[in-house]
Design a protein around this motif. Structure first.
Motif, mmCIF file in Angstrom:
data_model
loop_
_atom_site.group_PDB
_atom_site.id
_atom_site.type_symbol
_atom_site.label_atom_id
_atom_site.label_comp_id
_atom_site.label_asym_id
_atom_site.label_seq_id
_atom_site.Cartn_x
_atom_site.Cartn_y
_atom_site.Cartn_z
ATOM 1 N N ARG A 51 60.799 -26.450 46.206
ATOM 2 C CA ARG A 51 60.761 -27.807 46.744
ATOM 3 C C ARG A 51 61.909 -28.599 46.122
ATOM 4 N NH1 ARG A 51 57.420 -32.211 44.525
ATOM 5 N NH2 ARG A 51 56.707 -30.518 43.248
ATOM 6 N N VAL A 52 62.777 -29.120 46.988
ATOM 7 C CA VAL A 52 63.946 -29.880 46.553
ATOM 8 C C VAL A 52 63.801 -31.304 47.076
ATOM 9 C CG1 VAL A 52 66.455 -30.070 46.690
ATOM 10 C CG2 VAL A 52 65.385 -27.807 46.623
ATOM 11 N N GLU A 53 63.878 -32.277 46.174
ATOM 12 C CA GLU A 53 63.821 -33.675 46.580
ATOM 13 C C GLU A 53 65.244 -34.174 46.774
ATOM 14 O OE1 GLU A 53 61.275 -36.253 44.359
ATOM 15 O OE2 GLU A 53 59.822 -34.652 44.036
ATOM 16 N N GLU A 54 65.631 -34.329 48.041
ATOM 17 C CA GLU A 54 66.981 -34.801 48.373
ATOM 18 C C GLU A 54 67.115 -36.290 48.063
ATOM 19 O OE1 GLU A 54 69.537 -32.950 49.655
ATOM 20 O OE2 GLU A 54 68.383 -31.113 49.608
ATOM 21 N N SER A 55 66.073 -37.050 48.340
ATOM 22 C CA SER A 55 66.014 -38.481 48.044
ATOM 23 C C SER A 55 64.536 -38.826 47.883
ATOM 24 C CB SER A 55 66.639 -39.280 49.189
ATOM 25 O OG SER A 55 65.828 -39.228 50.335
ATOM 26 N N PRO A 56 64.210 -40.048 47.475
ATOM 27 C CA PRO A 56 62.784 -40.385 47.315
ATOM 28 C C PRO A 56 61.970 -40.230 48.606
ATOM 29 C CG PRO A 56 64.159 -42.018 46.244
ATOM 30 C CD PRO A 56 65.090 -41.101 46.984
ATOM 31 N N ASP A 57 62.625 -40.343 49.746
ATOM 32 C CA ASP A 57 61.916 -40.259 51.023
ATOM 33 C C ASP A 57 62.023 -38.901 51.707
ATOM 34 O OD1 ASP A 57 61.243 -42.941 50.740
ATOM 35 O OD2 ASP A 57 63.049 -43.615 51.775
ATOM 36 N N PHE A 58 62.831 -37.992 51.164
ATOM 37 C CA PHE A 58 63.080 -36.728 51.850
ATOM 38 C C PHE A 58 62.890 -35.548 50.909
ATOM 39 C CE2 PHE A 58 66.089 -33.472 53.519
ATOM 40 C CZ PHE A 58 65.432 -33.221 54.706
ATOM 41 N N VAL A 59 61.893 -34.723 51.222
ATOM 42 C CA VAL A 59 61.621 -33.521 50.449
ATOM 43 C C VAL A 59 61.901 -32.317 51.340
ATOM 44 C CG1 VAL A 59 59.858 -32.177 49.258
ATOM 45 C CG2 VAL A 59 59.880 -34.651 49.036
ATOM 46 N N ARG A 60 62.641 -31.372 50.805
ATOM 47 C CA ARG A 60 63.007 -30.171 51.553
ATOM 48 C C ARG A 60 62.393 -28.961 50.869
ATOM 49 N NH1 ARG A 60 69.370 -28.897 51.895
ATOM 50 N NH2 ARG A 60 69.324 -28.033 53.969
ATOM 51 N N ARG A 61 61.865 -28.053 51.649
ATOM 52 C CA ARG A 61 61.322 -26.806 51.111
ATOM 53 C C ARG A 61 62.193 -25.656 51.606
ATOM 54 N NH1 ARG A 61 57.133 -30.165 51.415
ATOM 55 N NH2 ARG A 61 55.697 -30.176 49.658
ATOM 56 N N ILE A 62 62.630 -24.848 50.664
ATOM 57 C CA ILE A 62 63.518 -23.740 50.979
ATOM 58 C C ILE A 62 62.822 -22.457 50.551
ATOM 59 C CG2 ILE A 62 65.825 -22.805 50.638
ATOM 60 C CD1 ILE A 62 66.565 -25.595 49.511
ATOM 61 N N SER A 63 62.841 -21.465 51.424
ATOM 62 C CA SER A 63 62.213 -20.195 51.073
ATOM 63 C C SER A 63 63.263 -19.083 51.028
ATOM 64 C CB SER A 63 61.115 -19.841 52.076
ATOM 65 O OG SER A 63 61.664 -19.666 53.358
ATOM 66 N N TYR A 64 63.042 -18.167 50.110
ATOM 67 C CA TYR A 64 63.908 -17.003 49.953
ATOM 68 C C TYR A 64 63.029 -15.779 49.767
ATOM 69 C CZ TYR A 64 67.594 -20.395 49.011
ATOM 70 O OH TYR A 64 68.469 -21.435 49.106
ATOM 71 N N SER A 65 63.569 -14.626 50.093
ATOM 72 C CA SER A 65 62.844 -13.380 49.870
ATOM 73 C C SER A 65 63.266 -12.790 48.528
ATOM 74 C CB SER A 65 63.121 -12.383 50.999
ATOM 75 O OG SER A 65 64.452 -11.937 50.935
ATOM 76 N N TYR A 66 62.469 -11.899 48.009
ATOM 77 C CA TYR A 66 62.769 -11.258 46.734
ATOM 78 C C TYR A 66 63.975 -10.336 46.868
ATOM 79 C CZ TYR A 66 58.225 -13.178 45.859
ATOM 80 O OH TYR A 66 57.190 -14.047 45.757
ATOM 81 N N SER A 67 64.220 -9.848 48.056
ATOM 82 C CA SER A 67 65.404 -9.011 48.268
ATOM 83 C C SER A 67 66.685 -9.836 48.149
ATOM 84 C CB SER A 67 65.335 -8.293 49.612
ATOM 85 O OG SER A 67 65.288 -9.218 50.664
ATOM 86 N N ASP A 68 66.604 -11.154 48.384
ATOM 87 C CA ASP A 68 67.768 -12.020 48.169
ATOM 88 C C ASP A 68 68.173 -12.017 46.699
ATOM 89 O OD1 ASP A 68 67.948 -12.790 50.845
ATOM 90 O OD2 ASP A 68 66.643 -14.521 50.560
#
Length: 87
Positions: A51-68
């Motif tokens: 979970r990455v908070e870009e700004s106080p109003d915008f939260v982004r969730r990024i997923s990756y695989s273990y193979s990455d």
């Protein structure tokens, strides 16, 4: 070729850090890299979510695989807590 045991070991090594701040660096090809700090939010059998908070109003969730991680497309680093009073 990666075996299922290798990916399982990677997942098990990440699981203890759920809820902690991490730095993710991902290679996006053609000399483009993505680097952000966020919270390791969830660990699933095939992927993990940050979970990455870009700004106080915008939260982004990024997923990756273990193979990455295995192919070094993604590097995950635990952020060290800074000691108070240190320079």
């Amino acid at each position: 070729m990666a075996t299922e045991n290798t990916l399982l070991r990677i997942r098990k090594s990440i699981e203890p850090y759920v809820g902690q701040k991490v730095r993710v660096r991902a290679n996006r090809g053609r000399k483009k890299t993505f680097e952000k700090e966020g919270i390791l939010e969830k660990v699933y059998p095939s992927i993990f979510v940050i979970r990455v908070e870009e700004s106080p109003d915008f939260v982004r969730r990024i997923s990756y695989s273990y193979s990455d991680i295995l192919t070094e497309t993604v590097q995950l680093t635990l952020c060290q807590k800074e000691k108070s009073g240190s320079k």
